[in-house]
Design a protein around this motif. Structure first.
Motif, short mmCIF file in Angstrom:
data_model
loop_
_atom_site.label_atom_id
_atom_site.label_comp_id
_atom_site.label_asym_id
_atom_site.label_seq_id
_atom_site.Cartn_x
_atom_site.Cartn_y
_atom_site.Cartn_z
N ASP A 84 0.85 -1.19 0.00
CA ASP A 84 0.00 0.00 0.00
C ASP A 84 0.88 1.24 0.00
N THR A 106 0.70 4.16 2.73
CA THR A 106 1.38 4.17 4.03
C THR A 106 2.63 5.03 3.97
N ARG A 118 3.85 5.23 14.69
CA ARG A 118 2.70 4.44 14.22
C ARG A 118 2.66 4.41 12.70
N ALA A 119 2.93 5.55 12.08
CA ALA A 119 2.97 5.61 10.61
C ALA A 119 4.13 4.79 10.08
N LYS A 158 5.48 2.13 11.49
CA LYS A 158 5.14 0.71 11.63
C LYS A 158 4.23 0.25 10.49
N ALA A 159 3.32 1.13 10.08
CA ALA A 159 2.44 0.79 8.95
C ALA A 159 3.24 0.63 7.67
N ALA A 182 5.22 -2.66 7.93
CA ALA A 182 4.32 -3.82 7.80
C ALA A 182 3.93 -4.02 6.34
N SER A 183 3.67 -2.93 5.62
CA SER A 183 3.32 -3.02 4.20
C SER A 183 4.51 -3.50 3.39
#
Length: 308
Positions: free
Chosen positions: A84, A87, A138-139, A141-142, A145-146
């Motif tokens: 994505d 992100t 938090r951003a 980590k997204a 993860a993507s």
């Protein structure tokens, strides 16, 4: 009624007894009150100075630890490396500014009010920066993860493609390798790859590498057999020379007498027969002359006749 003089004497006596000590008490009390107020003001100033310096330390520490390892790793990820791309865009929007917040200075010469105001301002800045760090993480980590999701999907797809390649090559090389054990190892690698179930891209990559290694061995074995077959095909035909050999080709004689035909190869002349020496001592030269054909009256067999 006592006289005025008597009253004055009594007043003076009472003053000596109570007035002087009372005055001292008042003076002492006033001094003590002033000293206590001074001490209280000093303590409050010191407290304000301590709070200001603690706030300065907190803000400085927050500013230094703002660029965490997590944020630094997320900054390196591109949009083509994630499932994505949004992100990455969101992280870039929420990323911390490059310039950290500079804390205020806390000096002993500042009054209590100024020190407390500076401390409060720096605490607010530190809290805001901590909140910004949390949001940026938090951003981040997204993003990671993507990225990991895409890495896993890519690893699975690459393994699937390598499995298809290995299966096709296995079918193509049946009976076409010098060592069939290489094909057996390829089959084992394909079976093992089909059992991989993991959330780690490295597990799929290892299975892919195992198939590739087996493929290399199969290809090398197939190449060895192809070269051996080609070499065997280029060997010369067996020779038939010597005794019992096949006769060499001789074109047929032209019996029509026309031009342009092949002339018959001359037959080899027969070896002359040995003649025994004549009895009676005749010359050897004469013995080699053919006898006269009496039936032709002195003429040779080919029709020519001698003179006389």
């Amino acid at each position: 009624m006592p006289s005025k003089e008597t009253r004055d004497k009594k007043t003076a006596s009472a003053w000596k007894r109570w007035g002087a000590p009372a005055t001292v008490v008042v003076v002492v009390a006033s001094f003590a009150s002033g000293w206590g107020l001074y001490r209280w003001n000093v303590e409050k100033h010191n407290e304000a100075l301590t709070e200001c310096r603690q706030a300065e330390t907190r803000l400085t520490t927050t500013a230094k630890t703002g660029e965490t390892k997590l944020l630094a790793e997320a900054r390196m990820v591109r949009t083509d490396q994630v499932v994505d791309a949004g992100t990455v865009t969101a992280f870039q929007k929420d990323a911390l500014p490059a310039e950290p917040v500079k804390p205020a200075t806390c000096q002993a010469s500042q009054d209590e009010t100024a020190l407390r105001a500076a401390a409060e301002r720096m605490d607010t800045q530190a809290d805001s920066r901590k909140a910004a760090i949390a949001k940026a993480e938090r951003a981040a980590k997204a993003v990671l993860a993507s990225r990991d999701a895409k890495s896993l999907a890519d690893a699975k797809a690459a393994l699937k493609a390598k499995q298809d390649e290995g299966s096709a090559r296995l079918a193509q090389t049946d009976g076409q390798v010098a060592d069939d054990a290489t094909r057996e190892r390829l089959l084992q690698a394909l079976d093992a790859a089909g059992k991989v179930s993991s959330s780690k891209p490295s597990d799929y990559q290892q299975a892919q590498a195992a198939i590739q290694a087996a493929l290399d061995q199969v290809n090398a074995s197939a190449q060895a057999k192809a070269e051996a077959d080609a070499q065997a095909a280029q060997q010369p035909a067996p020779s038939y020379g010597g005794v019992g050999s096949a006769p060499s080709y001789r074109p047929p004689a032209n019996r029509g007498g026309g031009g342009g035909g092949y002339a018959p190869a001359p037959a080899p002349a027969p070896a002359p027969a040995a003649h025994a020496a004549p009895q009676g001592g005749g010359s050897s030269a004469q013995s080699r002359l053919p006898p006269l054909d009496t039936n032709h009256h002195g003429c040779n067999p080919d029709g020519s006749c001698g003179i006389g």
